[in-house]
Each structure stands twice: as structure tokens, then as C-alpha cells.
Scaffold this active site. Structure first.
Site, mmCIF file in Angstrom:
data_model
loop_
_atom_site.group_PDB
_atom_site.id
_atom_site.type_symbol
_atom_site.label_atom_id
_atom_site.label_comp_id
_atom_site.label_asym_id
_atom_site.label_seq_id
_atom_site.Cartn_x
_atom_site.Cartn_y
_atom_site.Cartn_z
ATOM 1 N N HIS A 70 -9.830 -1.152 -2.385
ATOM 2 C CA HIS A 70 -10.930 -1.233 -1.427
ATOM 3 C C HIS A 70 -11.574 0.141 -1.266
ATOM 4 C CE1 HIS A 70 -7.453 -0.324 1.371
ATOM 5 N NE2 HIS A 70 -8.292 0.627 1.688
HETATM 6 P P1 TYD Z 1 -4.633 -2.343 3.660
HETATM 7 O O1 TYD Z 1 -5.361 -1.161 4.226
HETATM 8 O O2 TYD Z 1 -5.422 -3.329 2.868
HETATM 9 O O3 TYD Z 1 -3.399 -1.826 2.794
HETATM 10 P P2 TYD Z 1 -3.350 -1.044 1.400
HETATM 11 O O4 TYD Z 1 -4.667 -0.376 1.177
HETATM 12 O O5 TYD Z 1 -2.241 -0.061 1.561
HETATM 13 O O6 TYD Z 1 -3.033 -2.018 0.324
HETATM 14 O O7 TYD Z 1 -3.876 -3.072 4.850
HETATM 15 C C1 TYD Z 1 -2.943 -4.105 4.625
HETATM 16 C C2 TYD Z 1 -2.927 -4.999 5.851
HETATM 17 O O8 TYD Z 1 -2.512 -4.263 7.001
HETATM 18 C C3 TYD Z 1 -4.295 -5.592 6.175
HETATM 19 O O9 TYD Z 1 -4.102 -6.936 6.604
HETATM 20 C C4 TYD Z 1 -4.782 -4.772 7.341
HETATM 21 C C5 TYD Z 1 -3.512 -4.311 8.017
HETATM 22 N N1 TYD Z 1 -3.640 -2.977 8.628
HETATM 23 C C6 TYD Z 1 -3.686 -2.848 10.003
HETATM 24 O O10 TYD Z 1 -3.607 -3.844 10.763
HETATM 25 N N2 TYD Z 1 -3.798 -1.604 10.565
HETATM 26 C C7 TYD Z 1 -3.889 -0.487 9.797
HETATM 27 O O11 TYD Z 1 -3.992 0.644 10.342
HETATM 28 C C8 TYD Z 1 -3.851 -0.627 8.367
HETATM 29 C C9 TYD Z 1 -3.936 0.570 7.471
HETATM 30 C C10 TYD Z 1 -3.737 -1.879 7.826
#
Ligand code: TYD
Length: 141
Positions: free
Chosen positions: A58
Site C-alpha cells: 500500500h
Molecule cells: P496494515 O497497515 O495493512 O499492515 P501491513 O502494512 O504491515 O501489512 O495493517 C494491517 C491491519 O491492521 C489493517 O486491518 C489495519 C490494522 N491497523 C490498525 O488498526 N492500526 C494501525 O495502527 C495499523 C498500522 C494497522
């Protein structure tokens, strides 16, 4: 992690490391002075037992982050829509600042890998661009 970072508003951040051979290391991150924004959120990622995991995939509209690998190693992939770069993260005191509008992936995790991330704002799903085609459209605008 020696390759220069190609992207605007991005780059390496080196933290002071006080090393004591027998008693471990102490690494310090000061807001503003080291992490170049007011830190509103800190999160960490651990238990990366599945080495084929790919995280990230992302970009953020506005959020800025600094990402550290404080244990083990992984590969950070960066892409601004024009250029791509892979950076092996394997030094506990050297992080990478990710500017906004930078597509990023995290992969090739060692099983002992721990990521520590400082973020400039609270979590907001509206700030995420999770669709690569949408990302490409936005950066080419
Ligand atoms: P995401 O940022 O997509 O993780 P990565 O980039 O490490 O693969 O986040 C994964 C899940 O966690 C998504 O459903 C959103 C949630 N999340 C939160 O609720 N709060 C946060 O601060 C973060 C970073 C993620």
C-alpha cells in the site's frame, strides 16, 4: 543497506547506538531530532514465522513513517510509480523514512525479525491506497 534511496522525502535515519559488548546495545530515537516529525503512533510487527509473508502493499496519501528492523532482517520494496528499489533491512539503528505516496512492501522476513515503526499520525484507513492501479493513477496526475 548502503544503496542510496531514490525517492523524495525519503532516506536513511541513523540512530545513536551505545554498544556495550557484554551488556547489549542501547539505541535512542528522539522525536523531531532523529525522527523528523512529531511522533503520534508507534507500532511493531513481530512473530513473522511465515517467511513467505508479504506485508505492506500500500501507499499512504499523507502519512510519513520511519521503519526500523530492530532484530533479524527483511527486504523493503519501494516504488514511486516510476522507479522501484529494494533495500535489505538488517541494521538495528538504521531506519528508512518513507515519504507519503510511496508504494511499499515488506518481505523475506527472517523468523526472528522485529519491525518498529514511528508514524506521523494516528491510524486512518482513509489515508491508505491499497489498490496499485489507483496508486499509479494518483501519482501520474
Ligand atoms: P496494515 O497497515 O495493512 O499492515 P501491513 O502494512 O504491515 O501489512 O495493517 C494491517 C491491519 O491492521 C489493517 O486491518 C489495519 C490494522 N491497523 C490498525 O488498526 N492500526 C494501525 O495502527 C495499523 C498500522 C494497522
Amino acid at each position: 543497506m548502503i544503496v542510496p534511496i531514490l525517492f523524495k522525502n525519503s532516506g536513511y535515519i541513523e540512530l545513536k547506538k551505545i554498544k556495550d559488548e557484554r551488556d547489549g546495545s542501547l539505541i535512542i530515537a528522539n522525536a523531531i531530532q532523529d525522527i523528523p516529525f512529531e511522533i503520534k503512533r508507534v507500532y511493531f510487527i513481530n512473530q513473522l514465522e511465515n517467511s513467505i509473508s508479504i506485508r505492506g502493499k500500500h501507499a499512504h496519501r499523507n502519512l510519513e513513517q520511519v521503519i526500523f528492523c530492530i532484530n533479524g532482517n527483511f527486504t523493503l520494496g519501494l516504488d514511486d510509480g516510476t522507479r522501484k528499489q529494494k533495500i535489505v533491512m538488517n541494521q538495528d539503528n538504521i531506519g528508512v523514512k518513507l515519504g507519503s505516496m510511496l508504494w511499499h512492501t515488506m518481505e523475506n522476513f527472517s523468523s526472528d525479525c522485529i519491525l518498529l515503526i514511528f508514524a506521523s499520525d494516528y491510524y486512518s484507513e482513509a489515508d491508505y491506497i491499497r489498490d496499485y492501479d489507483e496508486f499509479i493513477k494518483l501519482v501520474n496526475k
